[in-house]
Write an enzyme that holds these catalytic residues in place. Structure first.
Site, PDB file in Angstrom:
ATOM      1  CB  ALA A 111      45.792  68.273  70.795  1.00 60.50           C
ATOM      2  CG  ASN A 180      44.254  61.825  65.189  1.00 63.61           C
ATOM      3  OD1 ASN A 180      43.857  60.765  64.750  1.00 63.61           O
ATOM      4  ND2 ASN A 180      45.312  62.444  64.709  1.00 63.61           N
ATOM      5  CG  HIS A 210      40.533  70.530  70.430  1.00 66.40           C
ATOM      6  ND1 HIS A 210      40.241  70.103  69.156  1.00 66.40           N
ATOM      7  CD2 HIS A 210      41.883  70.625  70.503  1.00 66.40           C
ATOM      8  CE1 HIS A 210      41.362  69.941  68.490  1.00 66.40           C
ATOM      9  NE2 HIS A 210      42.379  70.261  69.274  1.00 66.40           N
TER      10      HIS A 210
END
Length: 259
Positions: A111, A180, A210
């Protein structure tokens, strides 16, 4: 390149269907292994059969599956494309996989982006500071280790709350389906100890965010990635299976690609 898929959930099913339909140049679907699921239209099989017919296996079944099946895949001579990168936070697992060959280990970017630049900068010298802050919809961050009261408070939250901050290994273990990315950053900078990770729950967050900040001899960096959650599995981002497909295309038909 014959590709097997381990896991038929929201990530594995998208990857398998694209391979089945001939959407990845140079690659075709060898089969799918998932003891819990059997989606219509996909060639399901057992792991030994998959390993006998595959050049590469995509692990899209979660951290436990990588730990259990990863060495078998590699010792059978198949390459392995890892989606559950967070599992590599466990001491010794990456070394165990690398030693299990002759198959090669590949890691999916999943991602996030910027890993190539962080990896390059780390070759110049050790980073002084690396922080990754992940913000997700509060309801998708409920964890089995939470008490029922904590879980309910999180479901009913009306404002952003920082759930946990700490070393990348700790946060990856505490939020295995959501962090992750912290493991990916640590592996890119080649230093688990320098990476600080945080998970923030925001009941109003429409996208998963993020934010990566880093400073070292090569310079200072800031990346912000905002992904749409997977409609089927909100703990994951919708782009993840397409990161896998991009990696498969690059492996199957090498050309002028960024690595």
């Amino acid at each position: 390149m014959k590709v097997g898929v381990l896991g038929a959930g929201s990530i594995g099913s998208v990857v398998a269907e694209a391979l089945r339909d001939g959407l990845v140049p140079g690659a075709e679907l060898a089969g799918v292994v998932d003891p819990a699921l059997s989606p219509a239209g996909l060639p399901m099989c057992a792991l030994p059969e998959l390993l006998s017919t595959s050049d590469l296996v995509v692990e899209a079944a979660g951290q436990r599956a990588l730990t259990d099946a990863g060495p078998q895949v590699l010792s059978a001579g198949c390459d392995l494309l890892v989606v559950s990168v967070g599992a590599l936070a466990a001491d010794g697992l990456l070394e165990k996989l690398l030693a299990a060959g002759p198959g090669a280990v590949h890691l999916s970017t999943g991602a996030i982006g910027g890993l190539d630049l962080l990896r390059s900068a780390a070759l110049l010298g050790q980073f002084e500071r690396v922080v990754i802050e992940t913000t997700k919809k509060a309801s998708s961050l409920v964890q089995p280790w939470m008490s029922e009261a904590e879980a309910e408070e999180l479901r009913q939250a009306t404002a952003p709350v920082e759930l946990r901050r700490g070393p990348a290994r700790e946060i990856t273990a505490a939020f295995p389906k959501s962090a992750n990315v912290a493991a990916s950053v640590a592996l890119a900078v080649r230093d688990w100890d320098v990476v600080e990770a945080a998970v923030i729950a925001d009941p109003a967050a429409p996208l998963t965010s993020h934010v990566i900040t880093a400073a070292g001899p090569a310079g200072e960096y800031r990346f912000e990635i905002r992904n749409r959650p997977s409609p089927q599995t909100p703990t994951s981002s919708q782009v993840v299976p397409y990161a896998v497909l991009s990696a498969l295309e690059a492996l199957a038909t090498p050309r002028a690609v960024f690595r």
